[in-house]
Design an enzyme around this catalytic site. Structure first.
Site, mmCIF file in Angstrom:
data_model
loop_
_atom_site.group_PDB
_atom_site.id
_atom_site.type_symbol
_atom_site.label_atom_id
_atom_site.label_comp_id
_atom_site.label_asym_id
_atom_site.label_seq_id
_atom_site.Cartn_x
_atom_site.Cartn_y
_atom_site.Cartn_z
ATOM 1 C CB SER A 2 7.746 0.140 0.269
ATOM 2 O OG SER A 2 7.406 2.104 0.768
ATOM 3 C CG ASN A 21 5.551 2.188 3.704
ATOM 4 O OD1 ASN A 21 5.879 0.560 3.387
ATOM 5 N ND2 ASN A 21 3.911 2.431 2.578
ATOM 6 C CG ASP A 31 -1.781 -1.768 -0.177
ATOM 7 O OD1 ASP A 31 -1.372 -0.975 0.833
ATOM 8 O OD2 ASP A 31 -1.995 -1.182 -1.257
ATOM 9 N NE ARG A 90 -0.462 -2.587 -4.006
ATOM 10 C CZ ARG A 90 -0.383 -1.701 -3.803
ATOM 11 N NH1 ARG A 90 0.812 -1.581 -5.306
ATOM 12 N NH2 ARG A 90 -0.751 -1.014 -3.089
ATOM 13 C CG HIS A 128 -0.131 -0.997 10.597
ATOM 14 N ND1 HIS A 128 -0.106 -1.126 8.937
ATOM 15 C CD2 HIS A 128 -0.232 0.214 9.896
ATOM 16 C CE1 HIS A 128 0.228 -0.102 8.265
ATOM 17 N NE2 HIS A 128 0.007 1.470 9.248
ATOM 18 N NE ARG A 161 -6.564 1.653 0.827
ATOM 19 C CZ ARG A 161 -6.570 1.173 -0.159
ATOM 20 N NH1 ARG A 161 -7.183 0.575 -1.251
ATOM 21 N NH2 ARG A 161 -5.256 0.263 -0.620
ATOM 22 C CD1 TRP A 162 -10.405 -5.093 7.275
ATOM 23 C CD2 TRP A 162 -9.498 -3.925 8.799
ATOM 24 N NE1 TRP A 162 -10.647 -5.691 8.193
ATOM 25 C CE2 TRP A 162 -10.554 -5.189 9.273
ATOM 26 C CE3 TRP A 162 -9.609 -3.632 10.052
ATOM 27 C CZ2 TRP A 162 -10.164 -5.302 10.478
ATOM 28 C CZ3 TRP A 162 -9.509 -3.675 11.535
ATOM 29 C CH2 TRP A 162 -9.995 -4.411 11.621
HETATM 30 C C1 IPE Z 1 3.106 -0.832 -0.603
HETATM 31 O O1 IPE Z 1 1.948 -0.361 -0.264
HETATM 32 C C2 IPE Z 1 4.248 -1.329 0.303
HETATM 33 C C3 IPE Z 1 3.621 -2.516 0.962
HETATM 34 C C4 IPE Z 1 2.208 -2.597 1.131
HETATM 35 C C5 IPE Z 1 4.637 -2.240 1.970
HETATM 36 P P1 IPE Z 1 1.684 1.590 -0.099
HETATM 37 O O2 IPE Z 1 0.334 1.210 0.067
HETATM 38 O O3 IPE Z 1 2.426 2.012 0.261
HETATM 39 O O4 IPE Z 1 1.368 1.853 -1.662
HETATM 40 P P2 IPE Z 1 0.690 3.309 -2.203
HETATM 41 O O5 IPE Z 1 1.206 4.202 -1.751
HETATM 42 O O6 IPE Z 1 -0.404 3.004 -2.134
HETATM 43 O O7 IPE Z 1 1.724 3.035 -3.435
HETATM 44 C C1 IPE Z 2 -0.148 -1.621 3.586
HETATM 45 O O1 IPE Z 2 -1.419 -1.342 4.514
HETATM 46 C C2 IPE Z 2 0.340 -1.728 4.964
HETATM 47 C C3 IPE Z 2 1.891 -0.945 4.256
HETATM 48 C C4 IPE Z 2 1.946 -0.204 3.515
HETATM 49 C C5 IPE Z 2 3.312 -0.807 6.357
HETATM 50 P P1 IPE Z 2 -1.903 0.121 4.664
HETATM 51 O O2 IPE Z 2 -0.618 0.677 5.885
HETATM 52 O O3 IPE Z 2 -0.932 1.371 2.773
HETATM 53 O O4 IPE Z 2 -3.250 0.702 3.873
HETATM 54 P P2 IPE Z 2 -3.819 1.189 3.293
HETATM 55 O O5 IPE Z 2 -3.739 1.286 1.240
HETATM 56 O O6 IPE Z 2 -3.957 3.065 3.586
HETATM 57 O O7 IPE Z 2 -5.682 0.989 3.300
HETATM 58 MG MG MG Z 3 -1.661 1.108 1.209
#
Ligand code: IPE
Ligand code: IPE
Ligand code: MG
Length: 246
Positions: A71, A74, A26, A194, A43, A30-31
């Protein structure tokens, strides 16, 4: 300049390793945002971290690694972002099919795959087939995975067996459910990591995490380094797991 450059010493390896490590990858978005870049770039860097960390886990002797890549929730993201993630998955699958002989990793996918594109599903099946006989680490990649969906799927399997007369409801126990999870035959995760500073499971391995240790780290996934993994492994080795005993 010294003639011989001293190699950075390898950290002392902890005495106890998790047999099964699971990672919620995760913080990609934000990165990217911090750098004024589109989320898809995050990504793409995250996918690179995944490659590096997978190799490092194998080097450290982890037997099972599960990574949360996408997920069941997602899909709520903008179509463009979902497409970028699917394209990264496609690239990774093609690359790993070309390179699989170099690695001793058994690849397995967990999740519900019907909504995925046909070519991705085909590549996933191929990746599983060509690595089936590998004896090294098992890598579970969670795609369109949801812990609740997995439990509902296991319940459906049991119901079908009951309906077909193969199973009596009174005999259903935890082991029977476990055998119908996507991780059937594998040990439960010992450690769930995490990164990204969020303190929640986000629907990850709900059934299997009953006695998992959790480590939450502040680093965003694209910045996650092998040294961060080593720090988490060292912290895990200091935990006292009791499983309800004394
Ligand atoms: C969980 O992260 C799913 C994956 C890392 C693939 P999310 O970014 O989707 O989770 P929430 O929305 O912060 O709970
Ligand atoms: C995790 O990174 C990757 C997936 C959920 C596919 P995020 O895309 O959730 O990154 P943040 O949480 O928005 O920073
Ligand atoms: Mg996330």
């Amino acid at each position: 300049m010294p003639l011989f450059r001293k190699k950075t010493p390898e950290p002392e390896l902890p005495a106890v390793l998790p047999e099964h490590l699971a990672i919620i990858m995760d913080g990609n978005g934000r990165w990217a945002k911090k750098r004024g870049l589109p989320r898809r770039v995050g990504h793409s860097y995250g996918a690179q971290t995944f490659r590096t960390i997978t190799k490092h886990c194998e080097k450290r002797g982890i037997r099972y690694l599960t990574v949360y890549a996408f997920s069941t929730e997602n899909w709520k993201r903008p179509a463009e972002e979902v497409e970028a993630i699917m394209n990264l998955l496609r690239d990774y699958l093609k690359e790993s099919l070309a390179d699989f002989q170099k690695e001793n990793i058994r690849t397995h996918f967990i999740g519900s795959f019907e909504p995925l594109a046909d070519d991705i599903r085909r590549l996933m099946r191929e990746a599983e087939a060509v690595t089936e006989h590998k004896t090294g680490m098992t890598l579970n990649i969670a795609i369109n995975y949801g812990g609740r969906e997995e439990i509902a799927h296991a319940a459906r399997c049991l119901a079908e067996d009951v309906q077909a007369g193969r199973l009596h409801p009174e005999t259903i126990d935890e082991k029977m459910l476990a055998r119908r999870m996507y991780t059937a035959g594998q040990p439960d995760p010992d450690l769930i990591l995490r990164p990204s500073g969020e303190y929640r499971t986000s629907n990850f391995m709900l059934w299997q995490s009953a006695y998992a240790e959790y480590i939450f780290m502040d680093v965003l996934w694209p910045d996650f380094k092998p040294a961060d993994l080593d720090a988490a492994l060292a912290e895990y080795a200091r935990r006292n797991r009791r499983f309800g005993g004394v």
